[in-house]
Design an enzyme around this catalytic site. Structure first.
Site, PDB file in Angstrom:
ATOM      1  N   THR A  29     -18.604  -5.507 -28.651  1.00 14.19           N
ATOM      2  CA  THR A  29     -20.022  -5.545 -28.298  1.00 14.19           C
ATOM      3  C   THR A  29     -20.532  -6.947 -27.994  1.00 14.19           C
ATOM      4  O   THR A  29     -21.573  -7.089 -27.350  1.00 14.19           O
ATOM      5  CB  THR A  29     -20.867  -4.954 -29.441  1.00 14.19           C
ATOM      6  OG1 THR A  29     -20.559  -5.641 -30.665  1.00 14.19           O
ATOM      7  CG2 THR A  29     -20.587  -3.459 -29.603  1.00 14.19           C
ATOM      8  N   ARG A  30     -19.836  -7.975 -28.449  1.00  8.07           N
ATOM      9  CA  ARG A  30     -20.245  -9.349 -28.164  1.00  8.07           C
ATOM     10  C   ARG A  30     -19.009 -10.181 -27.838  1.00  8.07           C
ATOM     11  O   ARG A  30     -18.062 -10.235 -28.632  1.00  8.07           O
ATOM     12  CB  ARG A  30     -20.943  -9.980 -29.372  1.00  8.07           C
ATOM     13  CG  ARG A  30     -22.233  -9.299 -29.780  1.00  8.07           C
ATOM     14  CD  ARG A  30     -23.424  -9.834 -29.019  1.00  8.07           C
ATOM     15  NE  ARG A  30     -24.599  -9.014 -29.272  1.00  8.07           N
ATOM     16  CZ  ARG A  30     -25.832  -9.346 -28.912  1.00  8.07           C
ATOM     17  NH1 ARG A  30     -26.046 -10.484 -28.292  1.00  8.07           N
ATOM     18  NH2 ARG A  30     -26.843  -8.544 -29.164  1.00  8.07           N
ATOM     19  N   VAL A  75     -16.698 -11.752 -30.772  1.00  5.36           N
ATOM     20  CA  VAL A  75     -17.444 -12.204 -31.946  1.00  5.36           C
ATOM     21  C   VAL A  75     -18.082 -11.053 -32.714  1.00  5.36           C
ATOM     22  O   VAL A  75     -18.486 -11.214 -33.863  1.00  5.36           O
ATOM     23  CB  VAL A  75     -18.529 -13.251 -31.573  1.00  5.36           C
ATOM     24  CG1 VAL A  75     -17.891 -14.495 -31.004  1.00  5.36           C
ATOM     25  CG2 VAL A  75     -19.543 -12.672 -30.597  1.00  5.36           C
ATOM     26  N   SER A  76     -18.180  -9.868 -32.096  1.00  7.78           N
ATOM     27  CA  SER A  76     -18.755  -8.729 -32.806  1.00  7.78           C
ATOM     28  C   SER A  76     -18.265  -7.451 -32.146  1.00  7.78           C
ATOM     29  O   SER A  76     -18.032  -7.404 -30.934  1.00  7.78           O
ATOM     30  CB  SER A  76     -20.288  -8.773 -32.766  1.00  7.78           C
ATOM     31  OG  SER A  76     -20.844  -7.728 -33.552  1.00  7.78           O
ATOM     32  N   SER A  77     -18.096  -6.426 -32.978  1.00  6.81           N
ATOM     33  CA  SER A  77     -17.608  -5.157 -32.450  1.00  6.81           C
ATOM     34  C   SER A  77     -18.194  -4.006 -33.254  1.00  6.81           C
ATOM     35  O   SER A  77     -18.662  -4.186 -34.378  1.00  6.81           O
ATOM     36  CB  SER A  77     -16.076  -5.094 -32.486  1.00  6.81           C
ATOM     37  OG  SER A  77     -15.609  -5.153 -33.822  1.00  6.81           O
TER      38      SER A  77
END
Length: 323
Positions: free
Chosen positions: A86-87, A94-96
């Site tokens: 997601t990021r 850096v984000s999931s």
């Protein structure tokens, strides 16, 4: 976000039903309350865009794509039983959003009860917090993320889905003392060891579930200085915790043979710094390639150690930064 809600509501419900059936086929969602949460929380609201691997890096899919085939692809991917990136910044993840079936397994392991107060470390997209809100009520859910942008995005997604828990931009390694005490703490990011502030913010008897090495450790908290528990049998790969307790895990191939072995990588994540690679391999083979469920973690005072079979047995190794 309203357009996401209106245009995709019917198709999203259809995709959710298919996802629930898939997770149930794996023997999960036996608790009707969690089944209802997965059936009713619209995951597509939490991933209005995401990234998929492409030959030159990442490809972005989003709900507003003018190509209807790509919009359909986005929606199907939002309900696929896979983790979603997601990021991405400078080519790095850096984000999931975690794999839904793994979320179901973790939520079941938390063994929540009505009225329990839960702290989530790593807000991510907000979907995991939404499932908790559906089960417990938003007043019992707190989620934190180090990144202000991620926290604000999670807050927005949660509001679009009708949930308003406490969402704070804060260092997850420090917990969230202003909302303590908690009955459950669950992390959706990997930790090198157990942050002591988490235990201090727990009620006696609380459970802490966190990714460590490539597994999930489930600890029963006795008090602010003592906790103990075993790993779940499943593998688990998460983005590493950032903040005061951050320590990026190494992901090289430590196996001194022709290829790596997933369960050995888990052991190596626990013993690195105490054993060298060949010592670790010798232990792993001698103990008949032990699965994760044979390992555990003990926190006692200022010491933390991982162990095989028995907390007081011959096989024990200090966790990083706690020797």
């Amino acid at each position: 976000m309203g357009a996401v809600r209106d245009e995709f509501a019917e198709a999203g419900a259809r995709e959710r039903r298919a996802l629930v059936r898939e997770i149930e086929a794996d023997g999960l969602l036996t608790d009707p309350a969690w089944r209802a949460a997965f059936a009713e929380v619209p995951r597509h609201l939490f991933v209005p865009y995401y990234y998929v691997s492409a030959p030159d890096g990442y490809e972005r899919l989003w709900y507003g794509d003018p190509d209807p085939e790509r919009r359909d692809r986005w929606l199907r991917g939002a309900y696929a039983d896979t983790a979603i990136a997601t990021r991405v910044r400078d080519g790095d993840l850096v984000s999931s959003a975690s794999q839904p079936s793994l979320m179901a397994l973790m939520l079941d392991a938390l063994d929540v009860r009505d009225g329990d107060d839960v702290l989530e470390i790593g807000a991510g997209s907000g979907y995991h917090a939404a499932l908790l809100c559906h089960r417990l009520g938003e007043e019992h859910v707190t989620t934190v993320d180090l990144d202000e942008e991620i926290a604000e995005s999670a807050r927005s997604h949660l509001a679009a889905a009708g949930h308003r828990p406490a969402v704070l931009a804060a260092d997850g390694a420090r917990g969230c003392p202003e909302r303590a005490p908690y009955d459950r703490i669950v992390a959706t990011c990997e930790v090198p060891s157990v942050p002591y502030p988490w235990l201090a913010q727990c009620r006696p008897g609380a459970l802490v579930l966190a990714p460590l090495s490539t597994g999930l450790i489930l600890l029963r908290v006795r008090d602010a200085a003592h906790a103990e528990g075993r790993f779940l049998a499943t593998s688990a790969y998460f983005v590493a915790l950032r903040g005061v307790a951050a320590q990026a895990p190494e992901r090289d191939n430590p196996y001194p043979g022709p290829s790596g072995h997933e369960r050995f990588l888990f052991l190596w994540g626990l013993v690195r710094g105490t054993l060298d690679r060949r010592e670790a391999l010798s232990l792993w083979l001698r103990e008949r390639r032990p699965g994760r469920e044979r390992f555990g973690v003990t926190v006692s005072g200022d010491r933390q150690w991982a162990w095989l079979d028995d907390p007081g047995g011959p096989y024990a190794w200090p966790l990083p930064g706690t020797a």
